[in-house]
Structure formats: structure tokens, C-alpha cells
Design an enzyme around this catalytic site. Structure first.
Site, PDB file in Angstrom:
ATOM      1  CG  HIS A 102     -14.041  -1.068 -11.092  1.00  0.00           C
ATOM      2  ND1 HIS A 102     -14.418  -2.168 -10.443  1.00  0.00           N
ATOM      3  CD2 HIS A 102     -14.083  -1.355 -12.429  1.00  0.00           C
ATOM      4  CE1 HIS A 102     -14.752  -3.005 -11.301  1.00  0.00           C
ATOM      5  NE2 HIS A 102     -14.797  -2.861 -12.423  1.00  0.00           N
ATOM      6  CG  ASP A 132     -15.409  -2.210  -7.032  1.00  0.00           C
ATOM      7  OD1 ASP A 132     -15.442  -1.100  -7.321  1.00  0.00           O
ATOM      8  OD2 ASP A 132     -14.912  -3.242  -7.783  1.00  0.00           O
ATOM      9  CB  SER A 208     -17.114  -4.613 -13.774  1.00  0.00           C
ATOM     10  OG  SER A 208     -15.917  -5.484 -13.944  1.00  0.00           O
TER      11      SER A 208
END
Length: 460
Positions: A102, A132, A208
Site C-alpha cells: 500500500h 501487503d 508502514s
């Protein structure tokens, strides 16, 4: 002097042959904190700046959740550029970096900055939205610092961990906590599904793709998401285990551009107390097989509907996503050992780890100008297509791969399953071609979209 020598000898005998995880043993060690670990690990964690260009349509109904699907495709699309900020971890000295899909999966331009302020361009060499995970390759990079991957199956609840990343773009930041839970499934946000390590180490936007390391500086997971109502850290964060990252790195180095995960060809559900009681089991553990595809390797190994899978390769599984994770880390081409219960007795079976077969042929077809929807691309559903779009195991019929310009204006979307056109059942791509060649003045398309039946009707 003799006392000093005796003390040194005692200390040497007390030092373990191999490094092991332990709590600080002295005030001096407590004073050092995590500084030595951070100094060793932090240079392998990088900041990632990605540029993503998307096409958005000028349509007053597009932001309305009810009308969005009906008016999709209407209005002139305009390219819009947005930035994505995240982190990454260097996995090898020749420039392979792992991050979240993402963060970089749809990027048109990626810039990676190391702790010593060197900048590199990068390309995604292997990405997977479902997991992901994205593997990047830095351009013109060598002799880079990297982190070692720890066997994440050996991680235990309560271990001290550090999260390293670039939260809110303030610069590299280290936060500490413990492993709060293991085998968390269905807990991550976005499109990621699977099996996660839970931690209370503060994780915020920008973290992230960053590292979750143990007190020895080894990578145990890639930070991917949090549960939060405010958008900030509430102490519930999730990391993708290092064992899955290792399989991604292996496939990326082998030249795979799409992650190949084993196909079980089965549907299952977690065991509940009621189901366990009905099956005569003492404890509600395992995954109950509820459906098997005719081509399933699990079925070929002798398992059947109603069996309860309790272990994969000796590791306990309690959800379909956990079972999928266990098979994924084993990779394609080998076998997995499944322990299952039938009639109260335990059995073992070896299951071949194969990709979803492209049989029967998908017969991918792009409709031409003879039809009223030229450019519409459809395919016959088979295990490979079903796996690609995450459809129900026994789905059949014809799926829309690309609606084309005219199909998009009519309201069709990728992933739609065509059931009928003007009342004619659609079972093969050639049926769609025939029905749209001379349809009359009106066209009615009955379809299945995300499990919901709907109809599109338009005039020619």
C-alpha cells in the site's frame, strides 16, 4: 590476584556459547538500554517517498456510496498525483528492500533515502496486494547494511521488540514494546489479509513497511497496520511475519513478478465450541473443511468435507488464513504435511504445493467491433481466475477482466461475473460475444458483483 582470576573464569563459564534473548542483568546493561541494538539495526531501515498518479472522474455522484457503482465510467477522468510516505527494510547488501504494497504498489516513481542520506531510485520487482508486501530493487546499490531474518515461528508473546520507521515524516524513529499476540488473522486494515504478529510498540502513519526487530537486532516482522479510531497509535499494531517476507525475497530473486502461493482448493471455517461438540471433540481447535474443489490437492491427498485440519507441517492452525500462511511460507513445488481429525482419530497426509491450475482453459476473449461493447475482455472462470480475483471456490461462468471504454460507460467493472445477457445464460466467452453481436435496441446484463446480484440496462 587469585580472586580476580577466579572471578574472570566464573564469568567466562557463565557466558552462553550462542547469543540468547534475555533481560538486562545489571545496572550497567540497563543504562545502555537498546542503544547497541539500534546502532546495529537502524542503518538497514530506509525512508520511502513514492509518487502515485491516479485517474479520478469529475462526477458529482462518484463520492456517493450508493450511486458510485451506477455512475462509474461517466465523466472525463483526470490524472491526480498524490504522495505516499513509508518505510522499508534492506534485506540484502545488493539492494533488495521490503516494504508494504500500500506504500509503493501503485507508484509511478519511488525514492529511497538511507540513514546516511544517500538517495536511490527504486522499482517494485514483486508485489502482492493481498499480503501487503512489495519487494523493491534499488538502482546502482551495493554493499548496503541489511537485517537478518529471524525464524518468526520462534517468536513468543512477551518478547521485547523495537519498531523502527519514519512516522509522520519526522525522520527515523525508534519505539519499544513487546509482542502482544501471535497468529492474528483478519485484524489488519485495507486489503491485507492473513496472519500477523501483534505488538504494542507505537506504530503511526509512515511506519508502514518499517522493521519490527528483537533485542538481538534480527527482523521478526514488517510493520503494516494499526487498529485505531483516531488514526494514531493505540498500542495495537500488526506486523507481517519474517518467514513470509523470506519467501517473497526468494521469489523476487528468482525473477517472479507475481507472488505464487500454493492453492489448497478448499474452503474452511474456524472451529467453534458448538461444532466441536457436534464432532465429539474435547477442544475447539483447527479448521473444518466445508468445501473442496474437484481439482483440489487437499482432496487428492484423501481429505474430505467435514475433516478438521489441526496442524500444517507440525504448526497448529485455527483459521483458514493461518493455514494459507503456513502453506505460503513453504513455497511452490514441495509438499506440506497436514494433520487432520476424522471420526475422533488423527491422520496425516502429504499435500502437493501447486499453483491454482489454469484448467479448463480460461479462453480469454476481447470483443471486437462486431459487438456493441468493443474492447470488453472476458474469461471463463477456472481455479486460476477464481484465485486471482478472490471469488467463491465453486464460482463458474464468465468474468469481466476489462470492461473497455463502452463497457465502463455501461457500468461494467473488472471482476463482474456475467450471468445473462438479454435473458441468454452466459457460460463461455463465446456466449457473451454472440449475445452482444446483434442484441436489439436494448441490452440488459444480469451479473454478480461482490456477491450481490444486479442488472444493467442501456439503450443502443
Amino acid at each position: 590476584m587469585f580472586r580476580i582470576l577466579l572471578s574472570l573464569l566464573t564469568l567466562m563459564m557463565a557466558v552462553p556459547a550462542q547469543a540468547e534473548t534475555r533481560v538486562p542483568q545489571s545496572q550497567a546493561e540497563i543504562g545502555l538500554g537498546f542503544a547497541p541494538v539500534v546502532k546495529r539495526a537502524a542503518p538497514a531501515v530506509v525512508n520511502i517517498y513514492a509518487k502515485i498518479v491516479t485517474e479520478e472522474q469529475d462526477n458529482p455522484f462518484f463520492s456517493d456510496p450508493f450511486f458510485r457503482d451506477f455512475f462509474r465510467g461517466f465523466g472525463a477522468p483526470r490524472p491526480r498525483e498524490r504522495g505516499s510516505l513509508g518505510s522499508g527494510v534492506i534485506l540484502s547488501d545488493d539492494g533488495y528492500v521490503v516494504s508494504n504494497y500500500h506504500v509503493v504498489g501503485m507508484a509511478s516513481e519511488i525514492r529511497v533515502v538511507t540513514t546516511d542520506r544517500r538517495e536511490f531510485g527504486a522499482q517494485v520487482v514483486l508485489g502482492d496486494e493481498e499480503s501487503d508486501i512489495a519487494i523493491l530493487r534499488l538502482e546502482d546499490a551495493d554493499k548496503l547494511p541489511s537485517l537478518s531474518l529471524r525464524d518468526s515461528d520462534l517468536v513468543e508473546v512477551g518478547e521485547l521488540v523495537l519498531a523502527i520507521g519514519n512516522p509522520f515524516g519526522v525522520g527515523q524513529t525508534v519505539s519499544s514494546g513487546i509482542v502482544s499476540g501471535l497468529a492474528r488473522s483478519g485484524a489488519a486494515t485495507g486489503n491485507a489479509r492473513g496472519y500477523f504478529i501483534q505488538t504494542d510498540a507505537p506504530i503511526n502513519p509512515g511506519n508502514s513497511g518499517g522493521a519490527l526487530i528483537d533485542v538481538n537486532g534480527d527482523l521478526i516482522g514488517i510493520n503494516t497496520s494499526i487498529l485505531s479510531r483516531s488514526g494514531g497509535s493505540n498500542g495495537i499494531g500488526f506486523a507481517i511475519p519474517a518467514n513470509l517476507v523470506a519467501e517473497f525475497l526468494k521469489q523476487a530473486k528468482s525473477g517472479n513478478e507475481i507472488f505464487r502461493r500454493p492453492w489448497a482448493g478448499m474452503a474452511g471455517q474456524p472451529m467453534t465450541a458448538d461444532i466441536a461438540e457436534s464432532l465429539g471433540l474435547a477442544l475447539p481447535v483447527g479448521v473444518v473443511i466445508s468445501e473442496l474443489h474437484p481439482e483440489s490437492p487437499v482432496s487428492a491427498a484423501g481429505l474430505r468435507v467435514g475433516d478438521v485440519i489441526t496442524h500444517v507441517d507440525g504448526e497448529e492452525v485455527n483459521s483458514p488464513s493461518e493455514m494459507k500462511f503456513r502453506m505460503s511460507v513453504s513455497g511452490i513445488g514441495g509438499t506440506s504435511r497436514l494433520t487432520h481429525l476424522r471420526g475422533g482419530r488423527a491422520h496425516e497426509a502429504k499435500v502437493d504445493l501447486i499453483v491454482a491450475p489454469d484448467e479448463p482453459p480460461s479462453e480469454e476473449t476481447e470483443l471486437d467491433d462486431r459487438t456493441v461493447l468493443p474492447g470488453l475482455t472476458v474469461a471463463r472462470l477456472n481455479p486460476a481466475v477464481i484465485s486471482r480475483f478472490g471469488l467463491p471456490l465453486m464460482a463458474n461462468g464468465v468474468i469481466v477482466l476489462d470492461p473497455g471504454p463502452f463497457g465502463a460507460r455501461a457500468g461494467l467493472q473488472p471482476g463482474d461475473i456475467l450471468a445473462a445477457i438479454n435473458g441468454e445464460e452466459i457460460l463461455r466467452p463465446r456466449d457473451a460475444d454472440k449475445a452482444l453481436t446483434r442484441p436489439g435496441r436494448w441490452v440488459q446484463v444480469d451479473l454478480l458483483r461482490r456477491g450481490q446480484r444486479m442488472s444493467l440496462r442501456f439503450r443502443l
